[in-house]
Design a protein around this motif. Structure first.
Motif, PDB file in Angstrom:
ATOM      1  N   ARG A 292       0.761  -1.166  -0.046  1.00 24.73           N
ATOM      2  CA  ARG A 292      -0.045  -0.127   0.145  1.00 24.73           C
ATOM      3  C   ARG A 292       0.811   1.486  -0.082  1.00 24.73           C
ATOM      4  NH1 ARG A 292      -2.692   0.908   4.748  1.00 24.73           N
ATOM      5  NH2 ARG A 292      -1.643  -0.984   5.817  1.00 24.73           N
ATOM      6  N   GLU A 293       0.213   2.238  -0.373  1.00 24.61           N
ATOM      7  CA  GLU A 293       1.140   3.592  -0.649  1.00 24.61           C
ATOM      8  C   GLU A 293       0.808   4.203   0.721  1.00 24.61           C
ATOM      9  OE1 GLU A 293       2.876   4.863  -2.482  1.00 24.61           O
ATOM     10  OE2 GLU A 293       2.765   3.701  -4.317  1.00 24.61           O
ATOM     11  N   PRO A 294       1.650   4.890   1.283  1.00 28.11           N
ATOM     12  CA  PRO A 294       3.060   5.321   0.874  1.00 28.11           C
ATOM     13  C   PRO A 294       3.978   4.259   1.200  1.00 28.11           C
ATOM     14  CG  PRO A 294       2.642   6.438   2.836  1.00 28.11           C
ATOM     15  CD  PRO A 294       1.441   5.607   2.720  1.00 28.11           C
ATOM     16  N   TYR A 295       3.740   3.173   1.783  1.00 28.34           N
ATOM     17  CA  TYR A 295       4.472   2.061   2.458  1.00 28.34           C
ATOM     18  C   TYR A 295       5.276   1.383   1.622  1.00 28.34           C
ATOM     19  CZ  TYR A 295       1.643   3.793   6.253  1.00 28.34           C
ATOM     20  OH  TYR A 295       0.836   4.652   7.149  1.00 28.34           O
ATOM     21  N   ARG A 296       5.026   1.478   0.181  1.00 28.70           N
ATOM     22  CA  ARG A 296       5.728   0.698  -0.696  1.00 28.70           C
ATOM     23  C   ARG A 296       7.275   1.453  -0.712  1.00 28.70           C
ATOM     24  NH1 ARG A 296       3.335  -2.354  -4.647  1.00 28.70           N
ATOM     25  NH2 ARG A 296       1.201  -2.294  -4.908  1.00 28.70           N
ATOM     26  N   HIS A 297       7.299   2.679  -0.218  1.00 25.55           N
ATOM     27  CA  HIS A 297       8.552   2.985  -0.279  1.00 25.55           C
ATOM     28  C   HIS A 297       9.156   3.277   0.990  1.00 25.55           C
ATOM     29  CE1 HIS A 297       7.167   4.223  -4.312  1.00 25.55           C
ATOM     30  NE2 HIS A 297       6.123   4.603  -3.837  1.00 25.55           N
ATOM     31  N   ALA A 298       8.797   2.624   2.011  1.00 20.89           N
ATOM     32  CA  ALA A 298       9.192   2.764   3.493  1.00 20.89           C
ATOM     33  C   ALA A 298      10.844   2.463   3.519  1.00 20.89           C
ATOM     34  CB  ALA A 298       8.563   1.604   4.296  1.00 20.89           C
ATOM     35  N   ARG A 299      11.035   3.534   4.447  1.00 19.80           N
ATOM     36  CA  ARG A 299      12.737   3.348   4.630  1.00 19.80           C
ATOM     37  C   ARG A 299      12.966   2.952   6.216  1.00 19.80           C
ATOM     38  NH1 ARG A 299      16.817   3.164   3.186  1.00 19.80           N
ATOM     39  NH2 ARG A 299      17.863   5.019   3.861  1.00 19.80           N
ATOM     40  N   ILE A 300      11.929   2.840   6.876  1.00 16.51           N
ATOM     41  CA  ILE A 300      11.959   2.163   8.347  1.00 16.51           C
ATOM     42  C   ILE A 300      10.919   1.327   8.651  1.00 16.51           C
ATOM     43  CG2 ILE A 300      11.981   3.016  10.792  1.00 16.51           C
ATOM     44  CD1 ILE A 300      12.657   5.951   9.616  1.00 16.51           C
ATOM     45  N   LEU A 301      11.381   0.304   9.213  1.00 20.88           N
ATOM     46  CA  LEU A 301      10.324  -0.709   9.361  1.00 20.88           C
ATOM     47  C   LEU A 301      10.298  -0.810  11.231  1.00 20.88           C
ATOM     48  CD1 LEU A 301       8.285  -3.030   8.418  1.00 20.88           C
ATOM     49  CD2 LEU A 301      10.411  -4.654   9.111  1.00 20.88           C
ATOM     50  N   LEU A 302       9.031  -0.628  11.828  1.00 26.26           N
ATOM     51  CA  LEU A 302       9.001  -0.972  13.177  1.00 26.26           C
ATOM     52  C   LEU A 302       8.118  -2.296  13.455  1.00 26.26           C
ATOM     53  CD1 LEU A 302       8.716   0.237  16.185  1.00 26.26           C
ATOM     54  CD2 LEU A 302       6.345   0.868  15.393  1.00 26.26           C
TER      55      LEU A 302
ATOM     56  N   GLU B  50       7.524   0.483  25.823  1.00 17.35           N
ATOM     57  CA  GLU B  50       6.427   1.744  25.997  1.00 17.35           C
ATOM     58  C   GLU B  50       6.850   2.656  24.636  1.00 17.35           C
ATOM     59  OE1 GLU B  50       3.766   4.616  26.935  1.00 17.35           O
ATOM     60  OE2 GLU B  50       4.452   2.743  27.719  1.00 17.35           O
ATOM     61  N   THR B  51       8.136   2.833  24.165  1.00 19.05           N
ATOM     62  CA  THR B  51       8.584   3.667  22.882  1.00 19.05           C
ATOM     63  C   THR B  51       7.852   2.892  21.878  1.00 19.05           C
ATOM     64  OG1 THR B  51      10.364   4.425  23.683  1.00 19.05           O
ATOM     65  CG2 THR B  51      10.386   4.388  21.310  1.00 19.05           C
ATOM     66  N   TYR B  52       7.954   1.298  21.740  1.00 19.63           N
ATOM     67  CA  TYR B  52       7.437   0.686  20.699  1.00 19.63           C
ATOM     68  C   TYR B  52       5.954   0.990  20.587  1.00 19.63           C
ATOM     69  CZ  TYR B  52       4.988  -3.024  18.335  1.00 19.63           C
ATOM     70  OH  TYR B  52       4.055  -3.849  17.580  1.00 19.63           O
ATOM     71  N   ARG B  53       5.218   0.974  21.747  1.00 20.36           N
ATOM     72  CA  ARG B  53       3.718   1.174  21.760  1.00 20.36           C
ATOM     73  C   ARG B  53       3.278   2.560  21.254  1.00 20.36           C
ATOM     74  NH1 ARG B  53       4.411  -2.414  26.110  1.00 20.36           N
ATOM     75  NH2 ARG B  53       4.853  -0.603  27.470  1.00 20.36           N
TER      76      ARG B  53
END
Length: 220
Positions: free
Chosen positions: A62-72, A124-127
């Protein structure tokens, strides 16, 4: 040497799952030839159906995640096998940093060997990052383009989709190597004077460890 990395900025895609293993990251079917497009195979089991068609509900389709640079992702990212291709697939897609509360040990080492930033955050940061990203993931007609995230190595901080800044953990030696563009050979050569001094001392103190030295010293 490899390209130096100081800051990674771009869209952050979220996979809110723990224990994502290396077979999920790059399924073995994508490892059968030396010319396979690892980036296309990233999360192949999630991205494609049995006929090889994209699943429209998967985040990276999905856009805009087709161009993601960071993954959580959640805890224990990269568990399972030791396949280094998991890192190659992420890099091939364009991911420059994976942010998670924890990584499997071998994946973590493979990431740094290949210039991929593996940033460790607390729960906590993850959430907070996950929830901030979810607020920006409303239907396209009801929202602005996804806000950018920024991972900054010099300060070891992440600026999230909410504009807040969060700390992450990374070994100082690894961060310095990434910022200089050093691979592991370059990291070793940085200690060359100390290595040479050590061998000189060992030759003088324990010549029996160096047969060639013994042979030269016994020649009339």
């Amino acid at each position: 040497m490899r390209p130096a990395v100081r800051q990674i900025e771009g869209v952050m895609a979220v996979m809110p799952m723990a224990n994502i293993n290396t077979d999920a990251i790059i399924p073995s079917v994508w490892l059968r030839t030396a010319t396979a497009d690892m980036g296309k195979g990233l999360f192949g089991g999630y991205r494609y159906d049995g006929q090889g068609r994209e699943r429209p509900d998967f985040v990276l389709n999905r856009e805009p995640y087709r161009h993601a640079r960071i993954l959580l992702a959640d805890e224990n990212f990269g568990c399972g096998s030791s396949r280094e291709a998991a890192v190659w697939a992420l890099a091939g897609f364009g991911i420059g940093c994976v942010v998670a509360p924890g990584f499997a040990d071998i994946f973590y080492e493979n990431a740094f060997r290949n210039g991929l930033v593996a940033a460790i955050i607390d729960g906590e940061t993850y959430r907070r990052l996950r929830d901030a990203a979810a607020r920006g993931d409303a239907p396209a007609q009801a929202r602005e383009p996804a806000p950018l995230c920024r991972v900054d190595l010099p300060t070891a901080t992440i600026t999230g989709p909410d504009g807040a800044t969060y700390p992450f953990s990374i070994p100082a030696s690894r961060a310095r190597a990434l910022m200089r563009g050093d691979d592991e050979i370059a990291m070793t050569l940085a200690h060359q004077p100390a290595i040479e001094a050590y061998y000189a001392r060992m030759r003088a103190e324990s010549a029996w460890l160096f047969p060639a030295t013994l042979q030269r010293s016994s020649t009339p």
